[in-house]
Structures are given as structure tokens and as C-alpha cells.
Design an enzyme around this catalytic site. Structure first.
Site, PDB file in Angstrom:
ATOM      1  N   CYS A 113       0.860  -1.182   0.000  1.00 24.41           N
ATOM      2  CA  CYS A 113       0.000   0.000   0.000  1.00 24.41           C
ATOM      3  C   CYS A 113       0.898   1.234   0.000  1.00 24.41           C
ATOM      4  O   CYS A 113       2.110   1.129   0.166  1.00 24.41           O
ATOM      5  CB  CYS A 113      -0.838   0.034   1.268  1.00 24.41           C
ATOM      6  SG  CYS A 113      -1.748  -1.493   1.524  1.00 24.41           S
ATOM      7  N   LYS A 168       2.943  -2.264  -7.845  1.00 25.29           N
ATOM      8  CA  LYS A 168       4.280  -2.094  -8.413  1.00 25.29           C
ATOM      9  C   LYS A 168       5.328  -2.929  -7.683  1.00 25.29           C
ATOM     10  O   LYS A 168       6.137  -3.595  -8.292  1.00 25.29           O
ATOM     11  CB  LYS A 168       4.673  -0.611  -8.391  1.00 25.29           C
ATOM     12  CG  LYS A 168       6.044  -0.316  -8.988  1.00 25.29           C
ATOM     13  CD  LYS A 168       6.057  -0.588 -10.479  1.00 25.29           C
ATOM     14  CE  LYS A 168       7.437  -0.495 -11.083  1.00 25.29           C
ATOM     15  NZ  LYS A 168       7.484  -1.148 -12.392  1.00 25.29           N
ATOM     16  N   GLU A 173      -0.265  -9.153 -17.898  1.00 20.50           N
ATOM     17  CA  GLU A 173      -0.410  -8.144 -16.841  1.00 20.50           C
ATOM     18  C   GLU A 173      -1.334  -7.000 -17.224  1.00 20.50           C
ATOM     19  O   GLU A 173      -2.134  -6.566 -16.416  1.00 20.50           O
ATOM     20  CB  GLU A 173       0.963  -7.515 -16.532  1.00 20.50           C
ATOM     21  CG  GLU A 173       1.844  -8.345 -15.655  1.00 20.50           C
ATOM     22  CD  GLU A 173       3.077  -7.561 -15.250  1.00 20.50           C
ATOM     23  OE1 GLU A 173       3.882  -7.201 -16.136  1.00 20.50           O
ATOM     24  OE2 GLU A 173       3.254  -7.316 -14.047  1.00 20.50           O
ATOM     25  N   GLU A 194       9.025 -13.005 -20.776  1.00 20.71           N
ATOM     26  CA  GLU A 194       8.766 -11.613 -20.408  1.00 20.71           C
ATOM     27  C   GLU A 194       7.670 -11.012 -21.300  1.00 20.71           C
ATOM     28  O   GLU A 194       6.795 -10.287 -20.809  1.00 20.71           O
ATOM     29  CB  GLU A 194      10.085 -10.810 -20.512  1.00 20.71           C
ATOM     30  CG  GLU A 194       9.983  -9.329 -20.256  1.00 20.71           C
ATOM     31  CD  GLU A 194       9.498  -8.942 -18.867  1.00 20.71           C
ATOM     32  OE1 GLU A 194       9.339  -9.820 -18.006  1.00 20.71           O
ATOM     33  OE2 GLU A 194       9.240  -7.742 -18.654  1.00 20.71           O
ATOM     34  N   HIS A 254       6.131 -30.550 -27.383  1.00 26.24           N
ATOM     35  CA  HIS A 254       5.866 -31.433 -26.246  1.00 26.24           C
ATOM     36  C   HIS A 254       4.569 -31.075 -25.529  1.00 26.24           C
ATOM     37  O   HIS A 254       4.377 -31.476 -24.394  1.00 26.24           O
ATOM     38  CB  HIS A 254       7.040 -31.399 -25.264  1.00 26.24           C
ATOM     39  CG  HIS A 254       8.309 -31.892 -25.865  1.00 26.24           C
ATOM     40  ND1 HIS A 254       8.532 -33.230 -26.135  1.00 26.24           N
ATOM     41  CD2 HIS A 254       9.416 -31.234 -26.298  1.00 26.24           C
ATOM     42  CE1 HIS A 254       9.729 -33.365 -26.695  1.00 26.24           C
ATOM     43  NE2 HIS A 254      10.281 -32.169 -26.806  1.00 26.24           N
ATOM     44  N   LYS A 268       4.143  -9.516 -19.907  1.00 26.66           N
ATOM     45  CA  LYS A 268       3.683  -8.137 -20.173  1.00 26.66           C
ATOM     46  C   LYS A 268       2.246  -8.152 -20.680  1.00 26.66           C
ATOM     47  O   LYS A 268       1.412  -7.377 -20.239  1.00 26.66           O
ATOM     48  CB  LYS A 268       4.578  -7.435 -21.210  1.00 26.66           C
ATOM     49  CG  LYS A 268       5.971  -7.041 -20.775  1.00 26.66           C
ATOM     50  CD  LYS A 268       6.035  -5.923 -19.776  1.00 26.66           C
ATOM     51  CE  LYS A 268       5.928  -6.402 -18.364  1.00 26.66           C
ATOM     52  NZ  LYS A 268       7.104  -6.757 -17.645  1.00 26.66           N
ATOM     53  N   TRP A 312      -3.644  -1.883  -1.434  1.00 20.66           N
ATOM     54  CA  TRP A 312      -3.610  -3.103  -2.240  1.00 20.66           C
ATOM     55  C   TRP A 312      -3.948  -4.214  -1.261  1.00 20.66           C
ATOM     56  O   TRP A 312      -3.175  -4.524  -0.364  1.00 20.66           O
ATOM     57  CB  TRP A 312      -2.225  -3.307  -2.844  1.00 20.66           C
ATOM     58  CG  TRP A 312      -2.136  -4.487  -3.755  1.00 20.66           C
ATOM     59  CD1 TRP A 312      -2.638  -4.592  -5.020  1.00 20.66           C
ATOM     60  CD2 TRP A 312      -1.498  -5.740  -3.481  1.00 20.66           C
ATOM     61  NE1 TRP A 312      -2.365  -5.828  -5.542  1.00 20.66           N
ATOM     62  CE2 TRP A 312      -1.657  -6.551  -4.625  1.00 20.66           C
ATOM     63  CE3 TRP A 312      -0.803  -6.260  -2.400  1.00 20.66           C
ATOM     64  CZ2 TRP A 312      -1.167  -7.841  -4.714  1.00 20.66           C
ATOM     65  CZ3 TRP A 312      -0.301  -7.552  -2.471  1.00 20.66           C
ATOM     66  CH2 TRP A 312      -0.477  -8.336  -3.622  1.00 20.66           C
ATOM     67  N   ARG A 342       1.508   1.853  -5.896  1.00 21.25           N
ATOM     68  CA  ARG A 342       1.697   0.883  -4.823  1.00 21.25           C
ATOM     69  C   ARG A 342       0.411   0.118  -4.488  1.00 21.25           C
ATOM     70  O   ARG A 342       0.420  -0.802  -3.672  1.00 21.25           O
ATOM     71  CB  ARG A 342       2.195   1.597  -3.558  1.00 21.25           C
ATOM     72  CG  ARG A 342       3.479   2.378  -3.764  1.00 21.25           C
ATOM     73  CD  ARG A 342       3.912   3.015  -2.477  1.00 21.25           C
ATOM     74  NE  ARG A 342       4.189   2.024  -1.466  1.00 21.25           N
ATOM     75  CZ  ARG A 342       5.317   1.374  -1.325  1.00 21.25           C
ATOM     76  NH1 ARG A 342       6.319   1.608  -2.151  1.00 21.25           N
ATOM     77  NH2 ARG A 342       5.471   0.490  -0.372  1.00 21.25           N
ATOM     78  N   ASN A 350       1.032   0.144   6.101  1.00 24.03           N
ATOM     79  CA  ASN A 350       1.459  -0.621   4.926  1.00 24.03           C
ATOM     80  C   ASN A 350       2.262  -1.811   5.429  1.00 24.03           C
ATOM     81  O   ASN A 350       3.248  -1.618   6.132  1.00 24.03           O
ATOM     82  CB  ASN A 350       2.324   0.266   4.017  1.00 24.03           C
ATOM     83  CG  ASN A 350       3.025  -0.531   2.923  1.00 24.03           C
ATOM     84  OD1 ASN A 350       2.492  -1.522   2.446  1.00 24.03           O
ATOM     85  ND2 ASN A 350       4.206  -0.105   2.539  1.00 24.03           N
ATOM     86  N   GLY A 351       1.817  -3.011   5.092  1.00 20.12           N
ATOM     87  CA  GLY A 351       2.541  -4.200   5.543  1.00 20.12           C
ATOM     88  C   GLY A 351       1.561  -5.271   5.964  1.00 20.12           C
ATOM     89  O   GLY A 351       0.386  -5.228   5.594  1.00 20.12           O
TER      90      GLY A 351
HETATM   91  O1  M6R Z   1      10.703  -4.767  -7.738  1.00 20.65           O
HETATM   92  P1  M6R Z   1      11.029  -6.146  -8.195  1.00 20.65           P
HETATM   93  O2  M6R Z   1      11.873  -6.195  -9.384  1.00 20.65           O
HETATM   94  O3  M6R Z   1      11.588  -7.005  -7.078  1.00 20.65           O
HETATM   95  O4  M6R Z   1       9.614  -6.781  -8.558  1.00 20.65           O
HETATM   96  C1  M6R Z   1       9.478  -8.109  -8.954  1.00 20.65           C
HETATM   97  C2  M6R Z   1       8.134  -8.350  -9.579  1.00 20.65           C
HETATM   98  O5  M6R Z   1       7.108  -8.112  -8.656  1.00 20.65           O
HETATM   99  C3  M6R Z   1       7.913  -7.476 -10.814  1.00 20.65           C
HETATM  100  O6  M6R Z   1       8.912  -7.673 -11.756  1.00 20.65           O
HETATM  101  C4  M6R Z   1       6.545  -7.785 -11.455  1.00 20.65           C
HETATM  102  O7  M6R Z   1       6.533  -9.069 -11.981  1.00 20.65           O
HETATM  103  C5  M6R Z   1       6.243  -6.722 -12.523  1.00 20.65           C
HETATM  104  N1  M6R Z   1       4.878  -6.312 -12.421  1.00 20.65           N
HETATM  105  C6  M6R Z   1       6.496  -7.196 -13.893  1.00 20.65           C
HETATM  106  O8  M6R Z   1       6.068  -6.295 -14.874  1.00 20.65           O
END
Ligand code: M6R
Length: 615
Positions: A2, A610, A495, A488, A511, A492, A75, A27, A101-102
Site C-alpha cells: 500500500c 508495483k 499483466e 517476459e 511437447h 507483459k 492493495w 503501490r 502498509n505491511g
Molecule cells: O521490484 P522487483 O523487481 O523485485 O519486482 C518483482 C516483480 O514483482 C515485478 O517484476 C513484477 O513481476 C512486474 N509487475 C512485472 O512487470
């Protein structure tokens, strides 16, 4: 995770808080709330949804005035996103107001105790337990707020950054930190609290990052009072000047931060290389590698630990380090590594990679590796983050603030650092010839220009996105160093557009995933000239034989793949080791364009945050 914000001073708190919350939405953005205090009490608003919803609610309600306030953007961890679970949370007597936050891991047992003492709970959150625990301890022992907070926090298992205000004392805010980030901005007669300093840099550049186990008592017109949560010992504050460029955190001409960040990559890669790669001298100089030369020289193996996109960069790092430095590398998900008993011996090298430097699983993995006596090396973007502070040595990626939830520029910056690291260790260990080393160094220097040319394929990708934005599934294929790029690309798309996508090593397709292929299945295939080009042509033919649609990423001058594929995206030629820095660009743009056509909020995809500062 958060975002938390707070203000104590002489200005109207509301605009500072609401604008600050907007900057912290990366966040978390499933609900938000604000409490503003004056001498008669406080006004509290909270609501499900984005900060803009909160703003609407407040405009339709009465204007909040007051020079003390706290706010939160959430969050969800405990309890669904709704008005009741949104922060701030209020104690039973309505005297204490808290943002957090936590995660409080032992909240359930604390709640049982508080229920026995007659406390009631409206929300499902751990935070409401904490605010009532503080109230219980304060009343029972007739304590000041700060002492009640301190004693309560010593009962807590978990992670937190908190800010709490007492209705009858709006001239004071108590804040504390363990595990979750907390920055404090300090001006003459005013304090700014935030999960990161971006919300307050317009007001002050003097800041202090609270360390784990620290709390501060902020009082109007008084000096900062910094203490240890454990024993109440006073600490002398070390206030530093922030060096953040405001342009870096504004969208400028772009509709979304993600698009801005994709387009920034020529510059960010240059920034990552700056002062580290001196092409004319064939020199790579990185202080933290130089001063640990012996450790890298003698390395028998390296373990790389990360999550998400950073984990994909780690897989590329594995390829680079094994190829150029001939060191065996294992790549682990931090969330798995932390819960098994990994074979890590004293002096083994563990590299942790994280954009935010605050990912809970990566931090836990780092701590485990340290406990086992490893030499822990960090690759981090956020300066002063928890990971950056706790590693034995490390390299910053210098990609600048990344606001879009989907990582883009931080990925290419991480790869750039890994190339530098692999070349440097290869040079120490004489596993790379001088000519290859010099060639790759020179080519690395030309990458920003090549990324720039790659970005020009935008129009081709727009056309492809218009054709395929309505499909339900995508397959991404790559081989060797470009297999993690396929992963990756798929991440993307998932997400930000919510289209199901899978990344596979191209040869693995037969396979299993080949069963999925029909005329409605687009397959994005990285088919650059190096890396088993002939085999990839075979894979493309297998897809075409099943009527699949092929979107191929090829090198300029390519002929064979271009003849077979339905759509071709051309990128500049480059050595295989550096190719992920180019092949990922079209995949980032493709995900962006599809999500944009679908009308999704690209920067704030549903259910994501994030940095994931909780398990
Ligand atoms: O801040 P970090 O690189 O440790 O974060 C790791 C993942 O949470 C982060 O890469 C996440 O998968 C992203 N949303 C990818 O776009």
C-alpha cells in the site's frame, strides 16, 4: 502493498495528501482514504476504488480543513477491497486513527485477546487489530501515544510502516517502520510522511529514510524525535538531500507512464552504462566488482534470486555468466528459495535482482543467503531501498523511477548490468578472448542507438495489435538467451491486457503447447539470425502447418523467416549476447498497444501492485 502519506505543519493538509496519494497509486489502488485533523477532531473519508473516487466523494461531502492529516492507498491483503476495509482505521473509542502498509502476521491471536477484552471490529483487516491493540495498551497503562505505539509494536510479528494520530492531540503524529518503506520529508515547521519521497519533493528535498526498528514522534514546531522501537533509545537523525529529477516522474507527452518508460530505454541504458563502460579504452569499471575481484575470480557457482520480470532478467544473466565467464549459475524464484533449505555455503555468491528493492520474497531470500554466510550482491534500481541497504555489495541500474506497474526500462537496465558483470568476470577469469571482449564492449556502447531504431517499429505493431487484440490466447516462443524474453513478452501481455499468454522455449512447443495451435492462435516467435535460426524455421513451419498465425521478430535483412511469417517485425542486427536488449522492445510495445486498444488502464492493471512488499 500500500502507499501511505501524512502531513504535519501549517499548510492545509488535504491538497498535499490527495495529490500525494495520486503519486503513490502505483503501490496499490483498490481503495483509499484520508483523515484530516483540527482542534475539534477529525474528518475521515474512505472509499473503494482509485484515489479519483475518493476525491469525488470528498468534493460531494464537506471540504476538509486542518493542518494535520494522514492518507492511504490500498492493495488488499486482509479483506476484500471495500469502504470498510479501506484505511485509515479507527480504534473503538474513535480516539486513534491509523494507516498501515505491511502485514501483521500474528493479528489473529491479538484479535482473540482484544475480543476477550470487549473490543469489536468492523473490518477484516489486520490494521484495525493494531489500532485497537495500541488503544488497549495505552488505556490499560495510562501511557502517552508514542509509548503505547512502541510497546504494541514490540508485540507485533510482521512488517509495517505506520502513521497514527490521536484525536485530542492533532499536533502530533507517531510513525514507525519495520520491513515496509517510510520516508520523512523535513522543512522548517513541517513534516511530510510517505512510502517514497516522490509525493513531497515539490515541498522539500531534505529527507530521512526511517530504518527498520525505528519510530519517530513528529510534533508541530518541534525538532524531530527519532527513537528505537525496541528500547526507546534516542537516535540522531541523518537528514540527506534528495537528488530526484521531477521530469522523471511526470508523464510528459505520453498517455501512460509505461509508454514513456518504453521510449526512455535508449536513455536509461545509456545511464546504466555511464561511467562504467569506457569503450575507447575497452574498459569496464564498476567499483563494487573491482573491490570484490577475488570473490568473483574464485567463484565456483552463482545463485541468482528474484521475482517476476527481475527473474526473467536473472535467466538472461544465467546465460550470460555461463557463456562469458564460464561460472555455473542457478536461478531461483525468491519465493521458493526462501522456503526450502538451499545449499548455500559460506562465501558462495548470491545475486539478488529487484527493481524496487522492496519485494518481500526477495528480501527474505537475501536474509536467508546472508544467514548462510553467502556473499550477497544486489542489482537494484531504487536507491536506498531495503535490498540496496542490506546487500554486501551491488550495482544500481540507474533506470530512474519506474511508475508503470509493468516493468519495462528496469528490465533492460538489469540486462545491461548483467552484461557488464558477465564481461567483467569473464575478463578476470580469462574465459573470454580480448577480441570478443572488445567487440562486445563496443557493441554494448551502440545499444542505445539500436534501441532507438527498434522503437520506430511502433506503426507495424499498431497494425498487428488491431488484428489480434480480440483473441483469448497468445503463445510466445524463443530459444537460448531469447527464451526468457519470450517469458517476459507473455508476462507483459497478461499483466496489462488480461489476455492469457504463455512463454515457451520454441523446441518445447511440440511437447504440449502445439495442441493449442489453430487458426485463431497468434504465436510470437523470436527468430533472430543467431541462436538456432534453422531450428526456429522448423518451429515456424510446424505452426503454419496447423494454421497458426506467426508474428516473427527478425533481424534486418532476414529473408527465410520473413517469407513464412504472417507478420514480420524487423530489428537491428546485434550479437546474440546482447539481443534481448532489442528483442524485448517489440514485445513491450505489442502488450502496450493491445491493452491500449482494449481500453485498459495500462499503468494500473487490476490486482497488481508495483512492488510486492507482502508474501
Ligand atoms: O521490484 P522487483 O523487481 O523485485 O519486482 C518483482 C516483480 O514483482 C515485478 O517484476 C513484477 O513481476 C512486474 N509487475 C512485472 O512487470
Amino acid at each position: 502493498m500500500c502507499g501511505i502519506i501524512g502531513y504535519l505543519g501549517y499548510k492545509d493538509a488535504y491538497p498535499i495528501l490527495i495529490n500525494g496519494l495520486k503519486k503513490l497509486e502505483y503501490r496499490g489502488y483498490d481503495s483509499s482514504g484520508i483523515a484530516v485533523f483540527d482542534n475539534n477532531g477529525y474528518k475521515l473519508y474512505k472509499t473503494k476504488g482509485k484515489v479519483s473516487e475518493l476525491e469525488k466523494k470528498i468534493i460531494s461531502g464537506s471540504i476538509i480543513q486542518g493542518t494535520t492529516g494522514i492518507g492511504h492507498t490500498r492493495w488488499a491483503t486482509h479483506g476484500i477491497p471495500d469502504d470498510i476495509n479501506a484505511h485509515p482505521h479507527v480504534s473503538n473509542s474513535k480516539e486513534l486513527v491509523l494507516i498501515h502498509n505491511g502485514i501483521i502476521e500474528n493479528y489473529h491471536s491479538l484479535k482473540v485477546i482484544l475480543l476477550k477484552h470487549g473490543f469489536t471490529f468492523k473490518s477484516q483487516t489486520d490494521t484495525e487489530v493494531l489500532v485497537n491493540l495500541i488503544e488497549y495498551i495505552q488505556k490499560k497503562n495510562k501511557l502517552s501515544l508514542e509509548e503505547a505505539v512502541r510497546i504494541s509494536l514490540n508485540e507485533i510479528i510482521g512488517a509495517y510502516s505506520i502513521a497514527i494520530v490521536e484525536r485530542s492531540h492533532p499536533e502530533r503524529i507517531v510513525i514507525a517502520k519495520l520491513g515496509s518503506p517510510l520516508a520523512l520529508g523535513i522543512n522548517d515547521r513541517e513534516f511530510f510522511i510517505a512510502s517514497d519521497p516522490i509525493p513531497f519533493i515539490d515541498y522539500t528535498k531534505n529527507a530521512l529514510y526511517l530504518k527498520d526498528g525505528e519510530m519517530a514522534i513528529l510534533r508541530k514546531n518541534k525538532e524531530l524525535d527519532l527513537r528505537k522501537i525496541l528500547n526507546n533509545h534516542k537516535i540522531s537523525p541523518i537528514i540527506k538531500e534528495l537528488k530526484i529529477n521531477i521530469k522523471e516522474i511526470e508523464k510528459g507527452k505520453y498517455k501512460y507512464f509505461m509508454l514513456k518508460e518504453i521510449n526512455e530505454q535508449p536513455k536509461t541504458i545509456l545511464d546504466t552504462l555511464r561511467g562504467r563502460l569506457l569503450i575507447t579504452d575497452g574498459l569496464i569499471y564498476i567499483d563494487s566488482i573491482e573491490s570484490n575481484k577475488d570473490i568473483f575470480l574464485k567463484a565456483k557457482g552463482i545463485t541468482i534470486v528474484a521475482c517476476g520480470t527481475s527473474w526473467h532478467a536473472s535467466l538472461i544473466g544465467e546465460y550470460l555468466l555461463e557463456e562469458l565467464a564460464r561460472v555455473p549459475v542457478e536461478v531461483e524464484y525468491a519465493s521458493e528459495f526462501r522456503y526450502r533449505n538451499p545449499i548455500i555455503k559460506k562465501k558462495d555468491i548470491v545475486i539478488v535482482i529487484s527493481q524496487s528493492g522492496e519485494t518481500a520474497d526477495t528480501i527474505a531470500a537475501l536474509e536467508l543467503a546472508k544467514k548462510k554466510g553467502a556473499f550477497v550482491f544486489g542489482i537494484c534500481n531504487v536507491v536506498g531501498s531495503s535490498i540496496a541497504r542490506n546487500v554486501d555489495a551491488g550495482i544500481y541500474t540507474h533506470a530512474g523511477p519506474e511508475i508503470g506497474v509493468a516493468s519495462t526500462k528496469s528490465f533492460t537496465a538489469q540486462i545491461t548490468v548483467l552484461v557488464l558483470l558477465a564481461l567483467k568476470i569473464g575478463k578476470y577469469r580469462s574465459t573470454i578472448t580480448d577480441s570478443r571482449y572488445n567487440y562486445l564492449c563496443k557493441e554494448l556502447g551502440s545499444i542505445p542507438d539500436k534501441v532507438n531504431s527498434t522503437l520506430k517499429i511502433d506503426d507495424t505493431i499498431k497494425r498487428i495489435s488491431k488484428i489480434y487484440h480480440g483473441v483469448n490466447n497468445f503463445l510466445y516462443l524463443g530459444r537460448g538467451i531469447n527464451f526468457p524474453v519470450a517469458l517476459e513478452g507473455a508476462l507483459k501481455l497478461k499483466e496489462i491486457s488480461y489476455i492469457h499468454a504463455e512463454g515457451y522455449p520454441a523446441a518445447e512447443m511440440k511437447h504440449g503447447p502445439i495442441a493449442l495451435i489453430d487458426e485463431s492462435m497468434p504465436v510470437v516467435i523470436i527468430a533472430t539470425k543467431k541462436g538456432c535460426y534453422e531450428k526456429i524455421i522448423g518451429n515456424i513451419q510446424e505452426i503454419k502447418a496447423r494454421k497458426g498465425k506467426v508474428i516473427a521478430i527478425v533481424n534486418e535483412g532476414d529473408f527465410q523467416v520473413s517469407m513464412l511469417a504472417d507478420h514480420v517485425i524487423k530489428i537491428p542486427n546485434v550479437s546474440e549476447e546482447l539481443s534481448p536488449l532489442l528483442t524485448v522492445i517489440p514485445l513491450q510495445i505489442l502488450a502496450y498497444q493491445i491493452a491500449f486498444i482494449l481500453g485498459e488502464n495500462v499503468d494500473q492493471p487490476r490486482n497488481l501492485a508495483k512492488s510486492v512488499t507482502v508474501e
